[in-house]
Structure formats: C-alpha cells, structure tokens
Design a protein around this motif. Structure first.
Motif, PDB file in Angstrom:
ATOM      1  N   LEU A 127       0.835  -1.208   0.000  1.00  0.00           N
ATOM      2  CA  LEU A 127       0.000   0.000   0.000  1.00  0.00           C
ATOM      3  C   LEU A 127       0.867   1.256   0.000  1.00  0.00           C
ATOM      4  N   CYS A 128       1.949   1.231   0.768  1.00  0.00           N
ATOM      5  CA  CYS A 128       2.859   2.392   0.794  1.00  0.00           C
ATOM      6  C   CYS A 128       3.526   2.597  -0.566  1.00  0.00           C
ATOM      7  N   LEU A 129       3.955   1.520  -1.208  1.00  0.00           N
ATOM      8  CA  LEU A 129       4.582   1.638  -2.526  1.00  0.00           C
ATOM      9  C   LEU A 129       3.606   2.196  -3.555  1.00  0.00           C
ATOM     10  N   ILE A 130       2.371   1.739  -3.500  1.00  0.00           N
ATOM     11  CA  ILE A 130       1.349   2.267  -4.409  1.00  0.00           C
ATOM     12  C   ILE A 130       1.167   3.766  -4.170  1.00  0.00           C
ATOM     13  N   ALA A 131       1.117   4.156  -2.893  1.00  0.00           N
ATOM     14  CA  ALA A 131       0.905   5.563  -2.557  1.00  0.00           C
ATOM     15  C   ALA A 131       2.080   6.429  -3.009  1.00  0.00           C
ATOM     16  N   LEU A 132       3.307   5.982  -2.744  1.00  0.00           N
ATOM     17  CA  LEU A 132       4.489   6.780  -3.092  1.00  0.00           C
ATOM     18  C   LEU A 132       4.651   6.910  -4.604  1.00  0.00           C
ATOM     19  N   THR A 133       4.433   5.818  -5.321  1.00  0.00           N
ATOM     20  CA  THR A 133       4.568   5.887  -6.781  1.00  0.00           C
ATOM     21  C   THR A 133       3.431   6.686  -7.414  1.00  0.00           C
ATOM     22  N   TYR A 134       2.266   6.718  -6.753  1.00  0.00           N
ATOM     23  CA  TYR A 134       1.164   7.561  -7.241  1.00  0.00           C
ATOM     24  C   TYR A 134       1.586   9.031  -7.246  1.00  0.00           C
ATOM     25  N   VAL A 135       2.256   9.463  -6.178  1.00  0.00           N
ATOM     26  CA  VAL A 135       2.663  10.861  -6.075  1.00  0.00           C
ATOM     27  C   VAL A 135       3.734  11.198  -7.109  1.00  0.00           C
ATOM     28  N   LEU A 402       4.762  -0.082  12.836  1.00  0.00           N
ATOM     29  CA  LEU A 402       3.490   0.132  12.143  1.00  0.00           C
ATOM     30  C   LEU A 402       3.169   1.616  12.016  1.00  0.00           C
ATOM     31  N   LEU A 403       3.263   2.349  13.118  1.00  0.00           N
ATOM     32  CA  LEU A 403       2.884   3.761  13.093  1.00  0.00           C
ATOM     33  C   LEU A 403       3.848   4.584  12.241  1.00  0.00           C
ATOM     34  N   ILE A 404       5.139   4.268  12.307  1.00  0.00           N
ATOM     35  CA  ILE A 404       6.106   4.980  11.462  1.00  0.00           C
ATOM     36  C   ILE A 404       5.787   4.751   9.990  1.00  0.00           C
ATOM     37  N   THR A 405       5.453   3.508   9.635  1.00  0.00           N
ATOM     38  CA  THR A 405       5.171   3.187   8.233  1.00  0.00           C
ATOM     39  C   THR A 405       3.895   3.856   7.745  1.00  0.00           C
ATOM     40  N   VAL A 406       2.864   3.835   8.578  1.00  0.00           N
ATOM     41  CA  VAL A 406       1.587   4.437   8.185  1.00  0.00           C
ATOM     42  C   VAL A 406       1.741   5.931   7.946  1.00  0.00           C
ATOM     43  N   GLY A 407       2.734   6.549   8.579  1.00  0.00           N
ATOM     44  CA  GLY A 407       2.995   7.961   8.333  1.00  0.00           C
ATOM     45  C   GLY A 407       3.251   8.264   6.871  1.00  0.00           C
ATOM     46  N   LEU A 408       3.822   7.309   6.136  1.00  0.00           N
ATOM     47  CA  LEU A 408       4.042   7.499   4.700  1.00  0.00           C
ATOM     48  C   LEU A 408       2.721   7.673   3.961  1.00  0.00           C
ATOM     49  N   ILE A 409       1.735   6.857   4.317  1.00  0.00           N
ATOM     50  CA  ILE A 409       0.427   6.929   3.656  1.00  0.00           C
ATOM     51  C   ILE A 409      -0.281   8.234   4.019  1.00  0.00           C
ATOM     52  N   VAL A 410      -0.233   8.594   5.303  1.00  0.00           N
ATOM     53  CA  VAL A 410      -0.871   9.839   5.745  1.00  0.00           C
ATOM     54  C   VAL A 410      -0.264  11.033   5.018  1.00  0.00           C
ATOM     55  N   ASN A 411       1.046  11.017   4.822  1.00  0.00           N
ATOM     56  CA  ASN A 411       1.718  12.103   4.114  1.00  0.00           C
ATOM     57  C   ASN A 411       1.233  12.201   2.668  1.00  0.00           C
ATOM     58  N   VAL A 412       1.079  11.074   2.002  1.00  0.00           N
ATOM     59  CA  VAL A 412       0.592  11.081   0.616  1.00  0.00           C
ATOM     60  C   VAL A 412      -0.823  11.640   0.554  1.00  0.00           C
ATOM     61  N   VAL A 413      -1.664  11.233   1.508  1.00  0.00           N
ATOM     62  CA  VAL A 413      -3.049  11.717   1.519  1.00  0.00           C
ATOM     63  C   VAL A 413      -3.095  13.230   1.682  1.00  0.00           C
ATOM     64  N   SER A 414      -2.288  13.765   2.603  1.00  0.00           N
ATOM     65  CA  SER A 414      -2.291  15.208   2.824  1.00  0.00           C
ATOM     66  C   SER A 414      -1.628  15.969   1.677  1.00  0.00           C
ATOM     67  N   THR A 416      -1.458  15.124  -1.596  1.00  0.00           N
ATOM     68  CA  THR A 416      -2.222  15.093  -2.847  1.00  0.00           C
ATOM     69  C   THR A 416      -3.629  15.658  -2.702  1.00  0.00           C
ATOM     70  N   GLY A 417      -4.112  15.809  -1.465  1.00  0.00           N
ATOM     71  CA  GLY A 417      -5.494  16.245  -1.276  1.00  0.00           C
ATOM     72  C   GLY A 417      -6.500  15.159  -1.565  1.00  0.00           C
ATOM     73  N   ILE A 418      -6.017  13.904  -1.632  1.00  0.00           N
ATOM     74  CA  ILE A 418      -6.909  12.799  -1.977  1.00  0.00           C
ATOM     75  C   ILE A 418      -7.929  12.550  -0.879  1.00  0.00           C
ATOM     76  N   GLY A 419      -7.590  12.982   0.352  1.00  0.00           N
ATOM     77  CA  GLY A 419      -8.538  12.821   1.446  1.00  0.00           C
ATOM     78  C   GLY A 419      -9.800  13.625   1.223  1.00  0.00           C
ATOM     79  N   ASN A 420      -9.631  14.889   0.828  1.00  0.00           N
ATOM     80  CA  ASN A 420     -10.809  15.723   0.540  1.00  0.00           C
ATOM     81  C   ASN A 420     -11.595  15.174  -0.648  1.00  0.00           C
ATOM     82  N   THR A 421     -10.861  14.692  -1.660  1.00  0.00           N
ATOM     83  CA  THR A 421     -11.535  14.112  -2.826  1.00  0.00           C
ATOM     84  C   THR A 421     -12.357  12.899  -2.427  1.00  0.00           C
ATOM     85  N   PHE A 422     -11.748  12.040  -1.606  1.00  0.00           N
ATOM     86  CA  PHE A 422     -12.445  10.834  -1.166  1.00  0.00           C
ATOM     87  C   PHE A 422     -13.664  11.185  -0.325  1.00  0.00           C
TER      88      PHE A 422
END
Length: 690
Positions: A127-135, A402-414, A416-422
């Motif tokens: 999931l993190c790789l998908i998120a990072l490569t999306y950006v 776990l929490l350190i890794t999830v920070g990567l996903i949270v960063n991508v969401v903030s 890209t603005g994908i959170g507001n879109t979702f």
C-alpha cells in the motif's frame, strides 16, 4: 544455533530504548524530528535483531541471514543519526539533495517497508509503494478527480523521510510519546501482578452467577484491555484462563472462543489506553486526551454489557453452571491483598485531571506502580523493573514500526489532497445520507481491516473519510436547529445572501424536510461558515469527536470479522475450534460494534450533558438486549417465532433517536413485560424438571 551474545545485545538495546524514551518524554529538549529519527533507528535495530528476515534451515544460512539482519538494523540506526547530523547542511544547500541524501532517504524508506513486512505482512508495504509511486509517477496518468500532476522523487523522498511530514511526522511523534509511555505503563502494571488480580477480581465479581465464567471473560477482558491496549494480547493473556473455565461450565467451545474474542476486542474501546487510538484521535481533532477517554467510557461499558447479554442467554440455553470453586478466592481477600493494583489507575486519572500532559501522567503512574507494589507481598525489585522495561519495549516494537510506516500513507493523503476528494466522493455516493455514509465507511473498514491492523485502519479511514462524516453530522445538527426555529441571529446573515426570499421562515419551527430544503439553498462554499455561525463550539467539537469515534469503532470489526480476524483466530487456537466458524461467532457476539456508533451520530450519548448521556445509555442498553434476544431467539426461555421477530422493532424503538421519551418508555415497558413472561416460562420448565 544458540547465540547468547545476541540475547545480551537485544537486552542492552531494549534497556537503552526504554531509558532513551523516558528521557525524550520527560526532560529532553531535542527537536521532535530528531527524536522521531532516533525512535525509528532504535526500533528498526531491535526489529532487525528480533524478527529475522526469513527462517533458514541450515546453521550456515542462519549465520548469513543474521549477518544481513545486523547490517539492516545498523543501517536503520545510521539513517536516524544521519538526519540528525546532516539536516542543517541540507537546508544550507537550499534543500538540494546530495548523493548521500539520496542514498540515506531511499534506504530509510526501504528499511521501514521491510520492517513493516516482517511485523505485519505484505499489505502495508505494498500500500505504501502504491501511494508513493502515485505521487511521483503514475498519478498523472489517472483521469478524473484522482489525477495528480506529480512531484519529483527528490521532493517525495524529502517529505517521506527528512521533512518531518512522512514516516517521522505526527504519527511517529504520537508513537514515541503517548503510545510508548502507556504501553510501558501497562507492562509495569502487568509485571507488578495486576493481571492475576484482574482475573481474581473478575472471578469474585461475576463467577458465581449462572454461566459465571462467561461473565468473568467479559469483565476480565474489559479490565485487562483498559491497560493493555491490544486485543490479541488481551485474548491470549485472559483467554488461556477464561476459555477453559467457560468450557467446564458447559458453554460450547466455539461460543467460549467467540465471547473471549469479542470481549477482548472491546479492550481497545476501554479507557484509558484504547490501543493507540485515543492519542491519535486527540492529535487529529485537537481535543484533549482526557475529554476523549471521558466520553468513551459509557459507550465502552455499553459494548461489554452487550457481550454479557449473549453470555446470559447462552448460559440459560446451555444450562451452564456457575463458577463454584470453594478453593477460589473471596472478594474480600482479593481486595484486601490487591487493592493497591488499582491505585496507579487512580493516580493516572488524577494526574490528567490535575493538568499534566498524558506522557507525564503516564510517567507518574509508572512510578506509582512501583511504589504501590511495595504495599503487596511481592514488591517490585530491580530485576522486576528491568523485566517490565523489556516487556514494554518488546510490546512496542510492532506498534512503533506500524505507526512509522503508516505515516508514509498519511503524508501522501495530505500532499495530494486525496482525502478531501475521497470525502466528497463518499458524500456524493451517499447522496447526503448520514446512514449510507456510515455504511460505506463500515464496508471500507472491513476491507482495509483484512490487511491492516485496526490502528492503521483507523488512521487511513480517519484521514480519508472523517471530514465527510463530520460535515454530515454538523449538517444534521443544523437541520434540527432550523426545524426547531432556533437559528441564531448571526447565522441568518448567510441566508440573507443565499436565499433572501426565505428569511421570514427562519424564526419559526418547520418540518425536517423544509429545513433540509432551506439548507440546500446555501452554496457549499458557505456551509462551513454557516456551521460556525449557527452551532456552538462545543457542538462542533463533539461532532468532530463523534465522526472520529464512529470510524474508530468501525475499524475494530476486522478483529472479529472473517476472513481475516486475528483476535478470533487467537481465541480459536486456545479453544481448538475451527478459526473461520469461531470468527463468525465472534462477529455475531460483537454486534455492539455496529449499533453503538449509530448512537454517536444521532444521539447525545457522547455529546450531551450527564442526564442526556445516561438516558440514552439506559434505553440503548435495553434496546440492544431486545435485538440480542431477537438474534438468539431466547431470553430466559425460548421465544415463540412471532415474539422473536417483534424483538427487532422493539429494540429499534428504544434505540431510535426520535426524541420522544414516551416512545422509549413504552418500548421499555413492553420489553420488561416480555422478559417477565420469559422468566415465568423458565421457572415453569425448571419446576417440571424437578
């Protein structure tokens, strides 16, 4: 191949980690980014040494794998130290990466993904790789609302590692501060003997009722979960005692495992620890931690009582016995010998009320555990303190990674603005319906929960969908205000701009449909301003807390919902029952996970004054009991089919937020009548049997 030196190395590293984090959370003046970097480096080193990359067969291969693990662990520590040593140099260059910056950033991200794979499986790294490569790459090829023009890899790596927004961002700060201190507090409490005290207290309080071992499981899991914060650990620690007790009492094995799994899942809902969820919620909402755990108490109690209802019904149906153990502990003796185990919890709550930060309060509570142990027959010595420190660090390792890794996903969401879109998409799909939005979030949490632990699931869902849920809850509150004709004067100015011809309608009560139609005339750009003008700060704050609490509760369902339900699988292993069937049983027993969040959205269970909260609590308790009776077809005696069907609308009547106390009282009277009838039927059956 035994390696004593490796065990000694892990011992020393664990003690260093514990002492370092105590220093970070008390007297340290290091920057938060530097502390997060050390947090990653130290726990990365420990993870590499304690969780091997793979399990080779031969001794030669083991030496090779261990060598690689040591290098990876040292590399993680080196990445953290590099950031501390060369952060200023990077900014002096105008944030232009040198070769070393490129290498260290790539290695750091790669290492945290590898450690996440070791601790939680493949889902999070992928999931993190998908998120990072999306950006950085494929986002620009996506059409529609999810199109993202992209950032350079240099920017992505900077934001992911060095910039303090990704893996070393806010989620990592929560990890090394609140979460670490409370997990350490729980480890000290358990090491002091509180675990045995909790089991004995539960046996004394509930064991002598009919089907008492089932109530012991519910009670013990609630108490243990209030300090452990981990549903799987809760299941293993209490289940090895309670599941055999339930089976000996006459409960079916699968039901016993399901009860333990469902009750242990509630441990993450029970204050004060609540897993890591309470701390993350406090960070997201900017609402004090004490407020969050305060409003979480009644709903958590409601959940545990809902599980106890299943226990009571199954005890009557299976004719389960009480826990009749003449050699067992007496309540008087248990409290006399173990009252001091409760003192640290009172110290913790008292420190929070006094105004200490949660980290300081946890530190004071840890000291109080040691002090209180000297009031017992087995005071904590230096060896016990060291073992508690080791247990706390060991329990924290997976959570930290776990929490350190999830920070990567949270960063991508903030980023890209994908959170507001979702959030906008959820609102669009739901057609503005709060109920459909909650159902969509529940489905999303179930899907995410198949691969993510519950804390990660809450973080991802909270980031993506909390804004939409908050807006809908605030919108619902505003509709009620308009319908009652109580719109404040300052809010009418917005209607003067948006719908001047409707101003004469605002001062008088109107139907709910008319209120919704009137609100629909206000443009979306004015909605948030209208909420602030019309609703009090307390109402808006509690709407935000309600949104996050709904998501947090729904994210727990992956613990008990097949096909992936780790808590149920752990209970099944103890009971030796089929894992999937056990999961289905646990899912049925944990129905409170779906019912109680609805009360957050439409009732004052967590947002009202104490009278309103208790009123909702009492009627919800009997409403859930009626629904449980409908699911089981049983109360104190088997229900006729027509009465079983009637239990569902009867329960809904007491749960429905219609605002009419008369309806609630009518539903309660009818249910008590059915319960009385069932008790008499049970009495007749027992009389005939004798």
């Amino acid at each position: 191949m035994e390696l004593p030196w490796l065990g000694r190395a892990v011992f020393v590293i664990s003690i260093v980690i514990c002492l370092a984090h105590l220093y970070f959370n008390t007297v340290s003046t290091l920057s938060e980014l530097w502390v997060s970097a050390l947090h990653f480096g130290l726990f990365g080193l420990l993870c590499a040494l304690t969780i091997p990359m793979l399990t080779p067969a031969s001794d030669g291969a083991k030496r090779w794998v261990l060598g690689v693990d040591i290098l990876l662990g040292l590399a993680a520590l080196g990445c953290g130290l590099y950031l501390i040593g060369f952060e200023d140099a990077l900014y002096d260059r105008g944030v232009v990466f040198s070769t070393a910056d490129w290498v260290v950033s790539i290695v750091a991200v790669g290492l945290v993904l590898e450690f996440a794979r070791r601790t939680t499986g493949w889902f999070i790294p992928v999931l993190c790789l998908i998120a990072l490569t999306y950006v950085a790459w494929w986002g620009k090829y996506v059409g529609g609302v999810f199109n993202f023009p992209g950032l350079t890899w240099e920017t992505v790596l900077f934001r992911s590692f060095i910039g303090g927004e990704g893996m070393l961002g806010s989620i990592a700060r929560i990890s090394w501060s609140y979460v670490f201190m409370f997990i350490l507090f729980g480890a000290f409490l358990v090491k002091s003997g509180a675990g045995d005290f909790i089991i004995d207290l539960a046996r004394c309080a509930a064991g002598r009722f009919k089907g008492g071992p089932g109530f012991v499981a519910v009670f013990a899991s609630g108490l243990m979960g209030s300090v452990s914060g981990s549903s799987v650990a809760n299941t293993v620690s209490t289940g090895v005692i309670t599941i055999p007790l339930m089976r000996r009492a006459g409960f079916p094995a699968r039901f016993a495992a399901g009860v333990e799994a469902a009750a242990s899942t509630g441990g993450q809902l029970m204050p004060p620890v609540m897993g890591a969820g309470a701390f993350i919620m406090a960070s997201y909402t900017q609402v004090p931690y004490l407020t969050i755990v305060g409003v979480a108490a009644l709903p958590a109690l409601l959940y545990f009582l809902s599980v106890a209802m299943f226990v009571r019904i199954e005890a009557k149906r299976s004719d389960a016995t009480a826990l009749d153990d003449p050699q067992g502990p007496r309540l008087k003796d248990v409290l006399k010998d173990g009252w001091h185990y409760l003192a640290p919890l009172f110290v913790l709550v008292g420190a929070l009320i006094y105004g200490f930060t949660p980290t300081y309060a946890a530190g004071i509570a840890i000291l109080s555990v040691i002090a209180a142990s000297w009031l017992s027959k087995n005071p904590m010595k230096l060896g016990d303190i060291i073992e508690a420190m080791l247990a706390g660090v060991r329990n924290m390792t997976t959570t930290a990674i776990l929490l350190i890794t999830v920070g990567l996903i949270v960063n991508v969401v903030s980023t890209t603005g994908i959170g507001n879109t979702f959030s906008l998409m959820i609102t669009d799909w739901a057609g503005g319906s709060l109920l459909i939005t909650i159902i969509l979030i529940a489905l999303a949490s179930l899907i995410l929960g198949m691969g993510l632990p519950v804390t990660a699931s809450y973080i991802v869902l909270g980031t993506l969908s909390a804004p939409a849920l908050y807006n809908l809850i605030a919108h619902s509150q505003l509709v009620d205000l308009l319908a009652a004709g109580n719109l404040p004067e300052q809010a009418k100015a917005i209607f003067m701009l948006a719908a001047p011809d409707k101003l004469d309608l605002l001062g008088a009560p109107m139907s709910m449909d008319a209120a919704r139609e009137l609100l629909a005339l206000v443009p979306d750009t004015f909605q948030s301003q209208l909420y602030e003008q019309a609703l009090s700060p307390h109402v808006l704050t509690m709407a935000l807390v309600s949104a996050h609490m709904i998501i947090f509760w729904l994210s727990q369902d992956s613990n008990v919902t097949p096909p992936v339900c780790l808590t149920a699988f752990a209970a099944a292993a103890i009971a030796r029952t089929p894992p999937m069937k056990t999961g289905l049983m646990a899912w049925k027993i944990a129905k409170g996970l779906y019912i109680v969040p609805l009360l957050f959205a439409w009732s004052p269970l967590i947002s009202g004054d104490i009278g309103e909260m208790l009123t909702v609590f009492v009627f919800a308790l009997f409403g859930i009991y009626a629904i449980v009776a409908g699911l089981e077809g049983y109360l104190e005696h088997e229900l006729p089919w027509w009465l079983r069907l009637a239990m569902f609308p009867l329960g809904a009547l007491m749960l429905w937020p219609h605002g009419q106390l008369t309806y609630d009282l009518a539903g309660l009277v009818i249910f008590l009548g059915v319960l009385t009838y069932s008790v008499r039927q049970s009495g007749r059956q027992e009389a005939l049997a004798h």
